[in-house]
Design a protein around this motif. Sequence first.
Motif, mmCIF file in Angstrom:
data_model
loop_
_atom_site.group_PDB
_atom_site.id
_atom_site.type_symbol
_atom_site.label_atom_id
_atom_site.label_comp_id
_atom_site.label_asym_id
_atom_site.label_seq_id
_atom_site.Cartn_x
_atom_site.Cartn_y
_atom_site.Cartn_z
ATOM 1 N N LEU A 235 0.826 -1.207 0.000
ATOM 2 C CA LEU A 235 0.000 0.000 0.000
ATOM 3 C C LEU A 235 0.865 1.263 0.000
ATOM 4 O O LEU A 235 0.581 2.213 -0.731
ATOM 5 C CB LEU A 235 -0.948 0.001 1.197
ATOM 6 N N GLU A 236 1.915 1.282 0.791
ATOM 7 C CA GLU A 236 2.806 2.449 0.804
ATOM 8 C C GLU A 236 3.470 2.651 -0.549
ATOM 9 O O GLU A 236 3.661 3.784 -0.987
ATOM 10 C CB GLU A 236 3.835 2.336 1.920
ATOM 11 N N ARG A 237 3.806 1.567 -1.209
ATOM 12 C CA ARG A 237 4.405 1.693 -2.541
ATOM 13 C C ARG A 237 3.386 2.252 -3.532
ATOM 14 O O ARG A 237 3.700 3.143 -4.319
ATOM 15 C CB ARG A 237 4.943 0.345 -3.027
ATOM 16 N N PHE A 238 2.145 1.760 -3.503
ATOM 17 C CA PHE A 238 1.102 2.275 -4.395
ATOM 18 C C PHE A 238 0.867 3.766 -4.148
ATOM 19 O O PHE A 238 0.625 4.521 -5.076
ATOM 20 C CB PHE A 238 -0.235 1.563 -4.197
ATOM 21 N N GLY A 239 0.887 4.160 -2.879
ATOM 22 C CA GLY A 239 0.562 5.537 -2.521
ATOM 23 C C GLY A 239 1.767 6.415 -2.275
ATOM 24 O O GLY A 239 1.681 7.420 -1.575
#
Length: 102
Positions: free
Chosen positions: A84-88
């Motif tokens: 999720l951190e990578r996506f965002g």
Amino acid sequence: MNEATGVSAQARVVTPTPERYVKQLVSHLARKRTTTLVAPGHGIVAFDDGRCVATAEPGVLVLTANADTAEALARIQDVVGRHLERFGQRNELRVEWVVGAG
């Protein structure tokens, strides 16, 4: 997995587009996990020894992880949080888990 005897954690990730991230997370993790997009803004990622439920609420993505053991919970938190951190990354999303919540 028996949620009554397991461990849990929750993260509330502030974002103006929580529904989009639910869909992206479920879609991406479907490559290696069993996932279900229950409804727009509500998805489940299943692991062998636990699961993570992602729910879009106004302005926040709620992640609730449940697992059989603390080790399994840590792995679920790592996998879901890291992706999720990578996506965002552009929006500087940060996933901060609270163990025992959810």
